[in-house]
Design a protein around this motif. Structure first.
Motif, PDB file in Angstrom:
ATOM      1  N   GLY A  43       0.829  -1.208   0.000  1.00 38.06           N
ATOM      2  CA  GLY A  43       0.000   0.000   0.000  1.00 38.06           C
ATOM      3  C   GLY A  43       0.859   1.253   0.000  1.00 38.06           C
ATOM      4  N   THR A  44       1.942   1.249   0.768  1.00 38.20           N
ATOM      5  CA  THR A  44       2.874   2.379   0.789  1.00 38.20           C
ATOM      6  C   THR A  44       3.468   2.602  -0.597  1.00 38.20           C
ATOM      7  N   ASN A  45       3.883   1.521  -1.250  1.00 32.05           N
ATOM      8  CA  ASN A  45       4.434   1.649  -2.608  1.00 32.05           C
ATOM      9  C   ASN A  45       3.406   2.237  -3.558  1.00 32.05           C
ATOM     10  N   ALA A  46       2.162   1.798  -3.460  1.00 38.17           N
ATOM     11  CA  ALA A  46       1.105   2.327  -4.333  1.00 38.17           C
ATOM     12  C   ALA A  46       0.929   3.826  -4.109  1.00 38.17           C
ATOM     13  N   LEU A  47       0.924   4.246  -2.848  1.00 34.19           N
ATOM     14  CA  LEU A  47       0.727   5.661  -2.539  1.00 34.19           C
ATOM     15  C   LEU A  47       1.921   6.518  -2.947  1.00 34.19           C
ATOM     16  N   MET A  48       3.122   5.988  -2.791  1.00 34.99           N
ATOM     17  CA  MET A  48       4.326   6.780  -3.073  1.00 34.99           C
ATOM     18  C   MET A  48       4.685   6.844  -4.555  1.00 34.99           C
ATOM     19  N   HIS A  49       4.354   5.809  -5.304  1.00 31.09           N
ATOM     20  CA  HIS A  49       4.884   5.703  -6.660  1.00 31.09           C
ATOM     21  C   HIS A  49       3.841   5.742  -7.768  1.00 31.09           C
ATOM     22  N   THR A  50       2.549   5.859  -7.414  1.00 36.70           N
ATOM     23  CA  THR A  50       1.508   5.854  -8.445  1.00 36.70           C
ATOM     24  C   THR A  50       0.454   6.916  -8.141  1.00 36.70           C
ATOM     25  N   ALA A  51      -0.517   7.003  -9.025  1.00 38.48           N
ATOM     26  CA  ALA A  51      -1.624   7.948  -8.838  1.00 38.48           C
ATOM     27  C   ALA A  51      -2.498   7.581  -7.637  1.00 38.48           C
ATOM     28  N   SER A  52      -2.277   6.433  -7.043  1.00 44.25           N
ATOM     29  CA  SER A  52      -3.021   6.073  -5.827  1.00 44.25           C
ATOM     30  C   SER A  52      -2.813   7.109  -4.733  1.00 44.25           C
ATOM     31  N   GLY A  53      -1.643   7.757  -4.712  1.00 46.07           N
ATOM     32  CA  GLY A  53      -1.343   8.749  -3.684  1.00 46.07           C
ATOM     33  C   GLY A  53      -1.858  10.140  -3.995  1.00 46.07           C
ATOM     34  N   ASP A  54      -2.492  10.332  -5.149  1.00 44.23           N
ATOM     35  CA  ASP A  54      -3.076  11.629  -5.497  1.00 44.23           C
ATOM     36  C   ASP A  54      -4.336  11.880  -4.672  1.00 44.23           C
ATOM     37  N   ALA A  55      -4.807  13.119  -4.665  1.00 44.14           N
ATOM     38  CA  ALA A  55      -5.982  13.489  -3.868  1.00 44.14           C
ATOM     39  C   ALA A  55      -7.192  12.597  -4.147  1.00 44.14           C
ATOM     40  N   ASP A  76      -2.776  -0.754  -7.634  1.00 44.97           N
ATOM     41  CA  ASP A  76      -2.623   0.699  -7.595  1.00 44.97           C
ATOM     42  C   ASP A  76      -3.440   1.359  -8.703  1.00 44.97           C
ATOM     43  N   SER A  77      -3.423   2.675  -8.716  1.00 42.64           N
ATOM     44  CA  SER A  77      -4.193   3.453  -9.693  1.00 42.64           C
ATOM     45  C   SER A  77      -3.406   3.800 -10.948  1.00 42.64           C
ATOM     46  N   GLY A  78      -2.203   3.262 -11.066  1.00 39.11           N
ATOM     47  CA  GLY A  78      -1.419   3.486 -12.280  1.00 39.11           C
ATOM     48  C   GLY A  78      -0.729   4.829 -12.326  1.00 39.11           C
ATOM     49  N   ASP A  79      -0.378   5.240 -13.536  1.00 38.45           N
ATOM     50  CA  ASP A  79       0.278   6.509 -13.822  1.00 38.45           C
ATOM     51  C   ASP A  79       1.759   6.493 -13.453  1.00 38.45           C
ATOM     52  N   THR A  80       2.402   5.354 -13.651  1.00 41.48           N
ATOM     53  CA  THR A  80       3.850   5.272 -13.501  1.00 41.48           C
ATOM     54  C   THR A  80       4.392   4.387 -14.606  1.00 41.48           C
ATOM     55  N   LYS A  81       5.538   4.707 -15.090  1.00 44.53           N
ATOM     56  CA  LYS A  81       6.119   3.934 -16.184  1.00 44.53           C
ATOM     57  C   LYS A  81       7.068   2.852 -15.677  1.00 44.53           C
ATOM     58  N   THR A  82       7.365   2.849 -14.393  1.00 49.57           N
ATOM     59  CA  THR A  82       8.291   1.857 -13.849  1.00 49.57           C
ATOM     60  C   THR A  82       7.530   0.759 -13.112  1.00 49.57           C
ATOM     61  N   ALA A  83       7.986  -0.455 -13.287  1.00 51.06           N
ATOM     62  CA  ALA A  83       7.378  -1.598 -12.597  1.00 51.06           C
ATOM     63  C   ALA A  83       8.038  -1.774 -11.233  1.00 51.06           C
TER      64      ALA A  83
END
Length: 137
Positions: A43-55, A76-83
């Motif tokens: 969950g931390t990775n999703a929030l820090m590295h993807t759109a999951s952490g957006d408002a 996660d909610s996506g919006d990252t190019k790195t796996a």
């Protein structure tokens, strides 16, 4: 196989709720603490590295429990190019150990998806001696 799903808002304070929900859902299972830690790290990775952490972001947790395995999936909610990948951070680094911890705890880790959204699934296998102990209870 019972499957439990819940979506958490993209706020770091929701990690505590995700951890508590995981413990409550697994209700004293021998791997409940490991599963709660895995949910927190993913969950931390999703929030820090993807759109999951957006408002308006969110992350989704799925727990699937069978006699032999607990599968913990965080999407996660996506919006990252790195796996997601296991990193080898320096001793002084304050980041980069989460997926490595997940890989150390889990018997198997699978990453699926692309920049539109990824699911990381960690599997915890239930040892034969634990199955026998619970069968005798």
């Amino acid at each position: 196989m019972p499957t439990h799903r819940r979506t958490f808002p993209g706020d770091p304070q929701e990690l505590r709720a995700a951890r508590s929900w995981t413990r409550a859902t697994l209700n004293g299972h021998p791997h409940s603490e490991d599963a709660a830690l895995i949910v927190t790290e993913l969950g931390t990775n999703a929030l820090m590295h993807t759109a999951s952490g957006d408002a308006a972001g969110a992350f989704h947790v799925t727990l699937t429990v069978s006699e032999l395995t607990i599968a913990i999936a965080v999407t996660d909610s996506g919006d990252t190019k790195t796996a997601p990948e296991v990193q080898r951070p320096s001793l002084n680094s304050t980041h980069g150990r989460g997926l490595g911890m997940v890989a150390a705890l889990a018997d198997r880790v699978v990453v699926q998806g692309d920049e539109a959204g990824r699911t990381v699934t960690a599997e915890l296998r239930i040892a034969a001696h634990l199955q026998e102990s619970s069968a005798c209870s």
